[in-house]
Design a protein around this motif. Sequence first.
Motif, PDB file in Angstrom:
ATOM      1  N   GLU A 122       0.827  -1.210   0.000  1.00 32.09           N
ATOM      2  CA  GLU A 122       0.000   0.000   0.000  1.00 32.09           C
ATOM      3  C   GLU A 122       0.859   1.257   0.000  1.00 32.09           C
ATOM      4  O   GLU A 122       0.549   2.239  -0.689  1.00 32.09           O
ATOM      5  CB  GLU A 122      -0.926  -0.022   1.216  1.00 32.09           C
ATOM      6  N   TYR A 123       1.939   1.238   0.776  1.00 31.14           N
ATOM      7  CA  TYR A 123       2.853   2.392   0.791  1.00 31.14           C
ATOM      8  C   TYR A 123       3.419   2.637  -0.605  1.00 31.14           C
ATOM      9  O   TYR A 123       3.413   3.770  -1.109  1.00 31.14           O
ATOM     10  CB  TYR A 123       3.991   2.150   1.787  1.00 31.14           C
ATOM     11  N   PHE A 124       3.918   1.561  -1.240  1.00 27.56           N
ATOM     12  CA  PHE A 124       4.521   1.739  -2.558  1.00 27.56           C
ATOM     13  C   PHE A 124       3.487   2.220  -3.568  1.00 27.56           C
ATOM     14  O   PHE A 124       3.757   3.133  -4.358  1.00 27.56           O
ATOM     15  CB  PHE A 124       5.159   0.436  -3.036  1.00 27.56           C
ATOM     16  N   ALA A 125       2.304   1.600  -3.549  1.00 29.77           N
ATOM     17  CA  ALA A 125       1.277   1.983  -4.515  1.00 29.77           C
ATOM     18  C   ALA A 125       0.854   3.427  -4.326  1.00 29.77           C
ATOM     19  O   ALA A 125       0.608   4.151  -5.310  1.00 29.77           O
ATOM     20  CB  ALA A 125       0.077   1.045  -4.390  1.00 29.77           C
ATOM     21  N   TYR A 126       0.761   3.880  -3.070  1.00 32.52           N
ATOM     22  CA  TYR A 126       0.369   5.269  -2.800  1.00 32.52           C
ATOM     23  C   TYR A 126       1.364   6.225  -3.448  1.00 32.52           C
ATOM     24  O   TYR A 126       0.985   7.205  -4.116  1.00 32.52           O
ATOM     25  CB  TYR A 126       0.291   5.508  -1.292  1.00 32.52           C
ATOM     26  N   GLY A 127       2.662   5.965  -3.245  1.00 35.60           N
ATOM     27  CA  GLY A 127       3.669   6.827  -3.846  1.00 35.60           C
ATOM     28  C   GLY A 127       3.715   6.703  -5.362  1.00 35.60           C
ATOM     29  O   GLY A 127       3.831   7.701  -6.072  1.00 35.60           O
ATOM     30  N   ALA A 128       3.610   5.465  -5.864  1.00 35.60           N
ATOM     31  CA  ALA A 128       3.705   5.248  -7.316  1.00 35.60           C
ATOM     32  C   ALA A 128       2.583   5.943  -8.069  1.00 35.60           C
ATOM     33  O   ALA A 128       2.777   6.412  -9.196  1.00 35.60           O
ATOM     34  CB  ALA A 128       3.704   3.748  -7.614  1.00 35.60           C
ATOM     35  N   ARG A 129       1.398   6.028  -7.455  1.00 38.31           N
ATOM     36  CA  ARG A 129       0.274   6.688  -8.131  1.00 38.31           C
ATOM     37  C   ARG A 129       0.513   8.174  -8.338  1.00 38.31           C
ATOM     38  O   ARG A 129      -0.126   8.795  -9.179  1.00 38.31           O
ATOM     39  CB  ARG A 129      -1.003   6.461  -7.331  1.00 38.31           C
ATOM     40  N   ARG A 130       1.402   8.773  -7.571  1.00 39.40           N
ATOM     41  CA  ARG A 130       1.713  10.181  -7.772  1.00 39.40           C
ATOM     42  C   ARG A 130       2.491  10.405  -9.062  1.00 39.40           C
ATOM     43  O   ARG A 130       2.457  11.501  -9.626  1.00 39.40           O
ATOM     44  CB  ARG A 130       2.514  10.728  -6.580  1.00 39.40           C
ATOM     45  N   VAL A 131       3.233   9.365  -9.522  1.00 42.55           N
ATOM     46  CA  VAL A 131       4.123   9.567 -10.677  1.00 42.55           C
ATOM     47  C   VAL A 131       3.824   8.620 -11.825  1.00 42.55           C
ATOM     48  O   VAL A 131       4.479   8.699 -12.871  1.00 42.55           O
ATOM     49  CB  VAL A 131       5.604   9.408 -10.256  1.00 42.55           C
ATOM     50  N   HIS A 132       2.848   7.728 -11.674  1.00 42.54           N
ATOM     51  CA  HIS A 132       2.534   6.726 -12.705  1.00 42.54           C
ATOM     52  C   HIS A 132       1.033   6.784 -12.987  1.00 42.54           C
ATOM     53  O   HIS A 132       0.231   6.882 -12.065  1.00 42.54           O
ATOM     54  CB  HIS A 132       2.933   5.331 -12.212  1.00 42.54           C
TER      55      HIS A 132
END
Length: 306
Positions: A168-178
């Motif tokens: 969830e942490y990774f997906a939250y950050g990745a959605r900002r740039v992907h």
Amino acid sequence: MSSPQQTRAQASAITAGKTAPEVGASPTSQLRELFDGPRLSPGHRRIAQYLIEHITEAAFLSITDLAERVGVSQPSVTRFAAAVGFSGYPALREKLQAIALSSLGSPGTLAEQRSNELQAAVDAEIENLENLRRDFADPDQVIRVGRALSESTPLTVMGLRISGSLAEYFAYGARRVHPDVRLVTRGGTVAYDALLQSREAGGTWVLAFGMPRHAQESLTAVRVARSAGLKVALITDLVLGPLADEADVVFATGTGSRLVFDSYAAPGLMAAALLQAMTDADPERTQARLEEYEQIADQHQFFLKD
């Protein structure tokens, strides 16, 4: 005005190419490198994992004692020594002793002897982070995988059971740039549907998290992803084992196991490093998406004014 994330995205790009480490590789890193090459049987993986976890003691055991501690036969230990490139157990033990002796008297070891249980847990995590720092001396694999994750549209991020929080942490950050990040935190047929749909939509990579205790459903989901044609990058605690065997790329980082529930300082930092590599892979898209997000956040007052 740029947001803190936009400023950091511009200032903290990872530099490719090897750099000389300031200190020698840790015993754990040396052992992982020693055992990572050959494809080991389940019994041999048990021996390797025992040596990694108990190097300072195990390096001085006789072949009889080591076999008894691990729960395997003496011939299995001999075959293991040959499998990892040694003429026999004596030659392997000589190498293990050199690795073990290199760690004696280190500041971390002395500090741990003087600490209480909570301090010992922190000391163990510091050692995990120091090992990760040594691994980052060559950032090329992180850069390469970060670029591949950035180019996969959609990008699937998977973590089942206790690994879900890291996913969830990774997906939250990745959605900002992907533009299209799909999070999978439920196993079974729900995970299979998501993985198959991601591949049908054009996705090429899955980033999976596999923390202990390693779930059977995680192994099955990784196999489903591979069979569907997706490549799998795995963040886990073991370089050896069924999950690692199924992945295309493995980032092995230590977890804190001194308390009732494990702590994940190093895996969390490994995830952050891959996020950084994703932002570096397409800086124009990164800045455009971060700027758009900041405008929406301001418009709808997502955050408090600190």
